[in-house]
Write a protein that holds these residues in place. Structure first.
Motif, short mmCIF file in Angstrom:
data_model
loop_
_atom_site.label_atom_id
_atom_site.label_comp_id
_atom_site.label_asym_id
_atom_site.label_seq_id
_atom_site.Cartn_x
_atom_site.Cartn_y
_atom_site.Cartn_z
N ARG A 62 22.82 -15.52 15.28
CA ARG A 62 21.38 -15.39 15.52
C ARG A 62 21.12 -14.92 16.95
NH1 ARG A 62 18.59 -20.75 12.68
NH2 ARG A 62 19.34 -20.32 10.55
N TYR A 84 14.10 -14.95 15.07
CA TYR A 84 15.41 -14.41 15.41
C TYR A 84 15.81 -13.31 14.43
CZ TYR A 84 16.84 -17.51 11.58
OH TYR A 84 16.96 -18.13 10.36
N TRP A 91 15.92 -20.01 18.96
CA TRP A 91 14.68 -19.21 18.94
C TRP A 91 13.94 -19.45 17.64
CZ3 TRP A 91 14.39 -18.00 23.69
CH2 TRP A 91 15.51 -17.56 24.42
N GLN A 112 17.83 -13.57 19.68
CA GLN A 112 16.39 -13.54 19.87
C GLN A 112 15.82 -12.19 19.42
OE1 GLN A 112 15.01 -13.55 23.96
NE2 GLN A 112 13.12 -14.62 23.42
#
Length: 339
Positions: A231, A224, A221, A233
């Motif tokens: 990580r 993030y 992403w 989204q």
């Protein structure tokens, strides 16, 4: 038909037909789930039906007409939200009719239900001074300030829906001066590539160096959050919180910034700016990813209304007209033909 038949069709519609046959996005499928859950809540509240009792016999023209009124009156949702849920349920019944011919009559019955009438209103666009103040609010002295500045700037510059920005990956970005662009995935998984300002491209390059210094995989992403050393989204709730935090800061410099700011106001602001710059409506339609130009035309109507209101405000400074019917009562009556 039995409750088992109803929920069997619900499951196949949500887990097989929509994602595999229609290839709809998870975001769109979530909205369809919301519509069905709202219907189940309605049947439970107004018909006292438990889930195990719900069947297609409870879904009729009469009950669905009442459902629309219940959404707007009891749940206090907008006509647009009510119509979205009605459209989702009609789509589900259309699928069911194809799977089970006995349900064709149910589908045709509910198909007659008219959507709630939504009052026309101008897009809730931010003024350009408010947009600029909001972009400046995070500052760029910290990594998070740099990220948040870019996020706000990109939502405005690309006139993107909030989820379109959150779904971006580094591979969707081109930062070459004079050719900068982002490829957005909108409703129905339709993609469009929109140009961005060189200034936005420079912000993106700086952001990528700081937040994506190493080569990343295709599924990474662009924006993030980090949780449990992984990580994830960034969510729409993250963005909503961020916008209102910076709106409070921006309002100190620009009182025009409203108390509550949402991401779509930036999209509206960009569309209004393009319209006033002379960009033709069909081009704005493609830029915004609208399926129908009638959706885009609301910006032209809003701009005309703003001009009209400005004229009315200017008229408030002009002197009133001198009265025509002035003089003794007897004279006024004679001139008016009353004597």
């Amino acid at each position: 038909m039995k409750s088992d038949d109803f929920f069997t069709l619900v499951r196949s519609w949500l887990t097989i037909y929509l994602p595999r046959s229609r290839r709809l996005s998870p975001h769109t499928i979530r909205s369809y789930k919301t519509a069905l859950n709202t219907l189940l809540e309605f049947l439970g509240e107004t018909r006292s039906l438990k889930l195990e009792q719900v069947g297609f016999d409870a879904i009729t023209y009469s009950s669905m007409s009442e459902f629309i009124a219940w959404i707007t009156d009891a749940r206090h949702l907008s006509a647009a939200s009510a119509n979205q849920r009605l459209a989702a349920i009609k789509s589900f019944l259309s699928y069911c009719a194809g799977e089970e011919p006995a349900l064709v009559a149910t589908w045709l019955d509910v198909k007659r239900v008219r959507p709630a009438r939504a009052p026309e209103r101008a897009p809730d666009a931010l003024g350009m001074e408010a947009v600029e103040a909001l972009i400046r609010a995070p500052g760029q002295q910290t990594a998070h300030g740099l990220r948040d500045t870019l996020l706000i700037l990109l939502m405005f510059d690309a006139a993107a829906r909030i989820q379109e920005v959150l779904d971006l990956t580094p591979a969707d970005i081109v930062t070459t001066a004079g050719h900068g662009a982002v490829t957005l995935t909108g409703k129905g998984c339709k993609t469009r590539t929109v140009p961005i300002m060189d200034k936005t491209g420079r912000h993106l390059e700086q952001y990528l160096k700081m937040f994506h210094p190493a080569p990343v995989g295709p599924g990474a992403w662009l924006f993030y959050t980090v949780w449990a050393a992984e990580r994830h989204q960034m969510s729409q709730d993250n963005v909503a919180y961020m916008l209102n935090k910076y709106a409070t800061i921006a309002r100190e410099q620009c009182p025009e910034v409203p108390k509550q700011v949402h991401a779509h106001q930036l999209r509206h602001a960009r569309a209004m700016q393009m319209l006033r710059a002379g960009v033709p409506l069909p081009h704005i339609k493609e830029f915004l990813g609208h399926a129908n130009i009638s959706t885009t035309e609301i910006y032209a109507s809003a701009d005309n209304q703003m001009v009209r209101e400005a004229i009315q405000r200017a008229a408030g400074t002009a002197p009133d007209l001198a009265p025509i019917w002035k003089g003794p009562d007897d004279l006024i009556l004679r001139l008016a033909g009353l004597k």
